[in-house]
Design an enzyme around this catalytic site. Structure first.
Site, PDB file in Angstrom:
ATOM      1  CG  ASP A 112      -3.300   4.130   3.794  1.00 38.60           C
ATOM      2  OD1 ASP A 112      -4.378   3.966   4.412  1.00 38.60           O
ATOM      3  OD2 ASP A 112      -3.036   3.550   2.722  1.00 38.60           O
TER       4      ASP A 112
ATOM      5  CD1 TRP B  31      -2.309  -2.180   1.550  1.00 38.91           C
ATOM      6  CD2 TRP B  31      -3.066  -0.948  -0.158  1.00 38.91           C
ATOM      7  NE1 TRP B  31      -3.370  -2.847   0.987  1.00 38.91           N
ATOM      8  CE2 TRP B  31      -3.851  -2.123  -0.054  1.00 38.91           C
ATOM      9  CE3 TRP B  31      -3.358  -0.033  -1.170  1.00 38.91           C
ATOM     10  CZ2 TRP B  31      -4.907  -2.395  -0.929  1.00 38.91           C
ATOM     11  CZ3 TRP B  31      -4.405  -0.312  -2.038  1.00 38.91           C
ATOM     12  CH2 TRP B  31      -5.167  -1.473  -1.907  1.00 38.91           C
TER      13      TRP B  31
ATOM     14  CE  LYS C  19      -9.454  -2.487   2.746  1.00 45.73           C
ATOM     15  NZ  LYS C  19      -8.274  -1.693   2.524  1.00 45.73           N
TER      16      LYS C  19
END
Ligand SMILES: *Cc1c(COP(=O)(O)O)cnc(C)c1O
Length: 368
Positions: free
Chosen positions: A175, A101, A199
């Site tokens: 993030d 990511w 999530k």
């Protein structure tokens, strides 16, 4: 009816009580005669939903008053562009690459600014975090980007870096898509944090951005208006139509979180304790097994995403099929790394992790 335990990495399982409440309010929200997705975002009903959700998120994560909470769209990947459009000034930005990511964030930012790699743990195949003392942070850095929980590699920063202590005055961008609300956040170290909701907060389509006020108002001229943090903040996240149903669902999750208890703890502190216990149960089992292995260094293992491998990969399909018959769903690992992954977000109860460990044990015995 008991529902199966769902280990999806995202979109992921929701608290069952939240789904039930949403179902009961689907046709008529609080006597308004309307379902939430049928309401004007400018009407008093939806404004009350939005204000409650914002206040609850601020309370749950103890977000200080000098941070704005924005409800946006586009997910984590859009933020990979929106953050540099707002914060980079087209200058240099430093990225800590700790998995897929952060690597994606780095690559996307290169379209809008000079993106630099401050450190990378690629040589360890992202089974470790690059030690903060090794980060190469430039004096001209506009901000430093980290991903505090790498969803695919299962690597988590258990404390956020203190950039000041590293001699860096740039703001930290985090993030936190895949572990937001699983533990408290030290906002004194943060300039901006963003996360897609799917999530740990609610349905896909909502992105939560928490941004320090002094970092707004510096968007590049070609930043799309709907993505200009200052414009979004000045319009209370309603410059354009926000993802209203996603905000409502996340709001129900926030209410659910506030009601969670572990001993004397409540809210996110209770979740942190429960998440630590869930993760420990699973990692301890994996570490003591002959069949399974987790390859991440112990000091940075994620409490949310637990990737693991069967030492005999030819058993993978049988493993997944057997899991499904026990009501243990979506355990297949990300295609880029293979193996298995159990995502055990806030909505996964201890009973789900216990059922998984029982299955892991039973499956291992049938292989002996
Ligand atoms: C899932 C995820 C993203 C991407 O989110 P999208 O909503 O698909 O754009 C970004 N970062 C992390 C850490 C994630 O887990």
């Amino acid at each position: 009816m008991t529902r199966p335990f769902n280990f999806s990495a995202g979109p992921a399982a929701m608290p069952e009580a939240v789904l039930q409440q949403a179902a009961s309010e689907m046709l008529d929200w609080h006597g308004s005669g309307m379902g939430v997705m049928e309401m004007s975002h400018r009407g008093k009903e939806f404004i009350s939903i939005y204000e409650q959700a914002e206040a609850d998120f601020r309370e749950l994560l103890a977000v200080p008053a000098h941070f704005k909470i924005l409800f946006m769209q586009g997910g984590g990947l859009a933020e990979n562009a929106i953050v540099p459009l707002n914060l980079s000034g087209g200058g240099a930005v430093d990225f800590v690459i700790s998995g897929s990511w952060s690597e994606k964030s780095f690559k996307e930012a290169g379209k809008f600014c000079t993106a630099r790699v401050a450190a990378t743990s690629q040589a360890s195949q992202f089974t470790q975090l690059p030690a903060a003392s090794s980060w190469q942070l430039g004096a001209d850095s506009r901000y430093v980007h980290v991903c505090s929980n790498e969803t695919i590699h299962g690597v988590e920063m258990h404390t956020l870096p203190d950039l000041k202590a590293l001699g860096c005055d740039a703001p930290l961008v985090v993030d936190f898509s895949s572990h937001v609300a699983s533990r408290p956040v030290d906002w004194s170290r943060v300039g901006l944090a963003f996360g897609g909701a799917q999530k740990n907060l609610g349905p896909a389509g909502l992105t939560v951005v928490v941004v320090r006020e002094d970092l707004m108002g510096q968007a590049l001229p070609h930043c799309p208006s709907a993505f200009d943090y200052q414009l979004v903040a000045r319009n209370d996240s309603m410059y354009n139509t926000p993802p209203t149903y996603g905000i409502y669902m996340a709001g129900l999750v926030f209410q659910w979180l506030k009601a969670q208890r572990e001993g004397a703890l409540s809210g996110v502190a209770a979740m942190e304790q429960r998440n630590a216990a869930k993760a420990q149960l699973l990692y301890d089992f994996l570490d003591n097994s002959q069949l399974y292995e987790n390859r991440v260094a112990k000091d940075c293992r994620s409490r949310m995403n637990v990737p693991f491998y069967l030492r005999d990969a030819s058993r993978n399909e049988a493993f997944l099929a057997g899991a499904k018959t026990r009501g243990l769903l979506q355990l297949k690992g990300h295609k880029s790394v293979g193996g298995m992954r159990a995502s055990i977000y806030n909505a996964m109860p201890m009973a789900g992790v216990q059922a998984l460990v029982q299955y892991l044990r039973d499956f291992e015995h049938t292989q002996a």
